[in-house]
Design a protein around this motif. Structure first.
Motif, short mmCIF file in Angstrom:
data_model
loop_
_atom_site.label_atom_id
_atom_site.label_comp_id
_atom_site.label_asym_id
_atom_site.label_seq_id
_atom_site.Cartn_x
_atom_site.Cartn_y
_atom_site.Cartn_z
N MET A 60 -67.14 57.00 -74.82
CA MET A 60 -65.88 56.27 -74.76
C MET A 60 -66.15 54.96 -74.04
N LYS A 61 -65.77 53.87 -74.66
CA LYS A 61 -65.95 52.56 -74.04
C LYS A 61 -64.59 51.89 -73.92
N LEU A 62 -64.34 51.31 -72.73
CA LEU A 62 -63.10 50.59 -72.48
C LEU A 62 -63.40 49.27 -71.80
N ALA A 63 -62.59 48.27 -72.13
CA ALA A 63 -62.71 47.00 -71.44
C ALA A 63 -62.46 47.23 -69.94
N SER A 64 -63.21 46.56 -69.09
CA SER A 64 -63.16 46.83 -67.66
C SER A 64 -61.80 46.55 -67.03
N ASN A 65 -61.02 45.68 -67.66
CA ASN A 65 -59.73 45.30 -67.05
C ASN A 65 -58.56 46.12 -67.59
N VAL A 66 -58.83 47.14 -68.39
CA VAL A 66 -57.75 47.92 -69.01
C VAL A 66 -57.16 48.94 -68.04
N LEU A 67 -58.02 49.56 -67.24
CA LEU A 67 -57.58 50.63 -66.35
C LEU A 67 -57.57 50.18 -64.89
N THR A 68 -56.64 50.76 -64.15
CA THR A 68 -56.64 50.54 -62.70
C THR A 68 -57.68 51.49 -62.09
N ASP A 69 -58.00 51.27 -60.84
CA ASP A 69 -58.94 52.15 -60.16
C ASP A 69 -58.40 53.58 -60.12
N GLU A 70 -57.10 53.72 -59.95
CA GLU A 70 -56.48 55.06 -59.90
C GLU A 70 -56.61 55.76 -61.25
N GLN A 71 -56.40 55.02 -62.33
CA GLN A 71 -56.52 55.62 -63.67
C GLN A 71 -57.97 56.03 -63.97
N LYS A 72 -58.91 55.21 -63.54
CA LYS A 72 -60.32 55.56 -63.73
C LYS A 72 -60.66 56.85 -63.01
N GLN A 73 -60.14 56.99 -61.79
CA GLN A 73 -60.39 58.19 -61.01
C GLN A 73 -59.80 59.42 -61.69
N LYS A 74 -58.61 59.27 -62.28
CA LYS A 74 -57.96 60.38 -62.96
C LYS A 74 -58.77 60.82 -64.18
N ILE A 75 -59.30 59.85 -64.92
CA ILE A 75 -60.10 60.18 -66.09
C ILE A 75 -61.36 60.93 -65.68
N GLN A 76 -62.02 60.47 -64.61
CA GLN A 76 -63.22 61.15 -64.13
C GLN A 76 -62.91 62.58 -63.71
N GLN A 77 -61.80 62.78 -63.00
CA GLN A 77 -61.42 64.10 -62.56
C GLN A 77 -61.10 65.01 -63.75
N PHE A 78 -60.44 64.45 -64.75
CA PHE A 78 -60.08 65.22 -65.95
C PHE A 78 -61.33 65.71 -66.67
N VAL A 79 -62.32 64.82 -66.82
CA VAL A 79 -63.56 65.19 -67.52
C VAL A 79 -64.29 66.28 -66.75
N VAL A 80 -64.36 66.15 -65.43
CA VAL A 80 -65.02 67.15 -64.60
C VAL A 80 -64.34 68.51 -64.76
N GLN A 81 -63.00 68.52 -64.70
CA GLN A 81 -62.25 69.76 -64.85
C GLN A 81 -62.41 70.34 -66.24
N LEU A 82 -62.47 69.47 -67.22
CA LEU A 82 -62.60 69.92 -68.61
C LEU A 82 -63.91 70.67 -68.84
N LEU A 83 -64.95 70.27 -68.14
CA LEU A 83 -66.28 70.86 -68.34
C LEU A 83 -66.58 72.04 -67.41
N GLU A 84 -65.63 72.36 -66.53
CA GLU A 84 -65.85 73.48 -65.60
C GLU A 84 -65.74 74.82 -66.35
#
Length: 293
Positions: free
Chosen positions: A269-293
């Motif tokens: 998944m590729k996104l332009a760097s200015n599309v997401l806030t830092d909070e949204q990036k953190q949520k995506i990372q947490q979601f992926v980690v939880q998804l793979l548990e």
């Protein structure tokens, strides 16, 4: 291309040899070139020999010629300890051994590893065109003497893109490289680069390995043109190993801001760097980690 490369290699080899001569003159002892006769059993193979195939019939024909008219040009060697290492003249040396001759005329040259490898490659291209595979193997061995591939390309007088094509042979599976060593002219550098690209896209999959063996058998039998080899691999029946699928665009208010894409080895998944806030990036990372548990 091979002739152009040969000219560049020959020029560099002569420059290196000249530097050795000048250094020897300063020491008041010229070992730059010495014409002599050497016992065959005192000469070791060239570890940088670019040619992988020496057809017996060609060696026999050369032996007949040497027996009739003698050796027209001495082999080139360098002194390594108490012995000598061949630089150029493998076919002439083999012919002498076939004739059971005890000695051979030789030109003893002062040369370092890089010069020895360069001379061997230049001499073989000049006498009989080497295959792209053999040139690629020789360049790969030369690579250890250059800190960067850019410098290596400059030294050989070729474009970096062509250097990478030659070096692509080293990325082929061992099974294919072994077959190429026996029949090195079956595959050009461009075809090899295309095959490597397909293999990177599809990954190390049992189906693609079988397809690779099937394609090679067809190539050896003359039923598949080398330029169609990569295309043959991409069109593997009943699989999705063809190539990287077209990406799915990610939209924001109707504008493209990124993509989803996947191959048998990767989901990206590729996104332009200015599309997401830092909070949204953190949520995506947490979601992926939880998804793979």
């Amino acid at each position: 291309m091979a002739r152009s490369l040969k000219a560049q290699l020959a020029q560099k080899a002569e420059e290196n040899t000249q530097r050795h001569r000048e250094a020897n003159y300063r020491d008041d002892f010229d070992v730059g070139r010495q014409h002599t006769k050497l016992p065959l059993d005192s000469i070791d193979p060239n570890p940088y020999q670019p040619r992988t195939s020496f057809p017996e019939e060609e060696i026999r024909e050369l032996a007949v010629s040497i027996s009739a008219v003698g050796l027209l040009q001495p082999i080139s060697v360098r002194a390594v300890g108490e012995r000598y290492e061949l630089i150029a003249g493998e076919r002439r040396l083999r012919a002498h051994r076939l004739l059971s001759k005890p000695t051979i005329e030789a030109l003893v040259i002062s040369a370092d590893d890089a010069t020895s490898a360069t001379l061997a490659l230049a001499e073989n291209i000049e006498r009989e065109d080497l295959s792209d595979f053999e040139i690629g193997e020789s360049i790969k061995r030369l690579e250890e003497h250059f800190p960067k591939r850019t410098k290596l390309a400059e030294s050989l007088g070729i474009q970096r893109s062509d250097l990478y094509r030659y070096l692509s042979f080293s990325s082929l599976p061992d099974s294919i490289r072994e077959r190429l060593a026996a029949r090195p002219k079956l595959l050009s550098r461009s075809a090899a680069a295309d095959i490597v690209t397909v293999l990177k896209e599809t990954g190390d999959d049992e189906t693609i390995r079988k397809r690779l063996d099937e394609a090679w058998a067809l190539l050896e039998d003359g039923k598949l043109d080398q330029t169609k080899f990569a295309t043959f691999l991409r069109h593997t029946p009943a699989t999705v190993l063809t190539s990287r699928q077209k990406p799915t665009h990610i939209l924001k208010r109707g504008a493209r801001v990124g993509t989803f894409s996947h191959t048998p080895r990767e989901f990206v998944m590729k996104l332009a760097s200015n599309v997401l806030t830092d909070e949204q990036k953190q949520k995506i990372q947490q979601f992926v980690v939880q998804l793979l548990e």
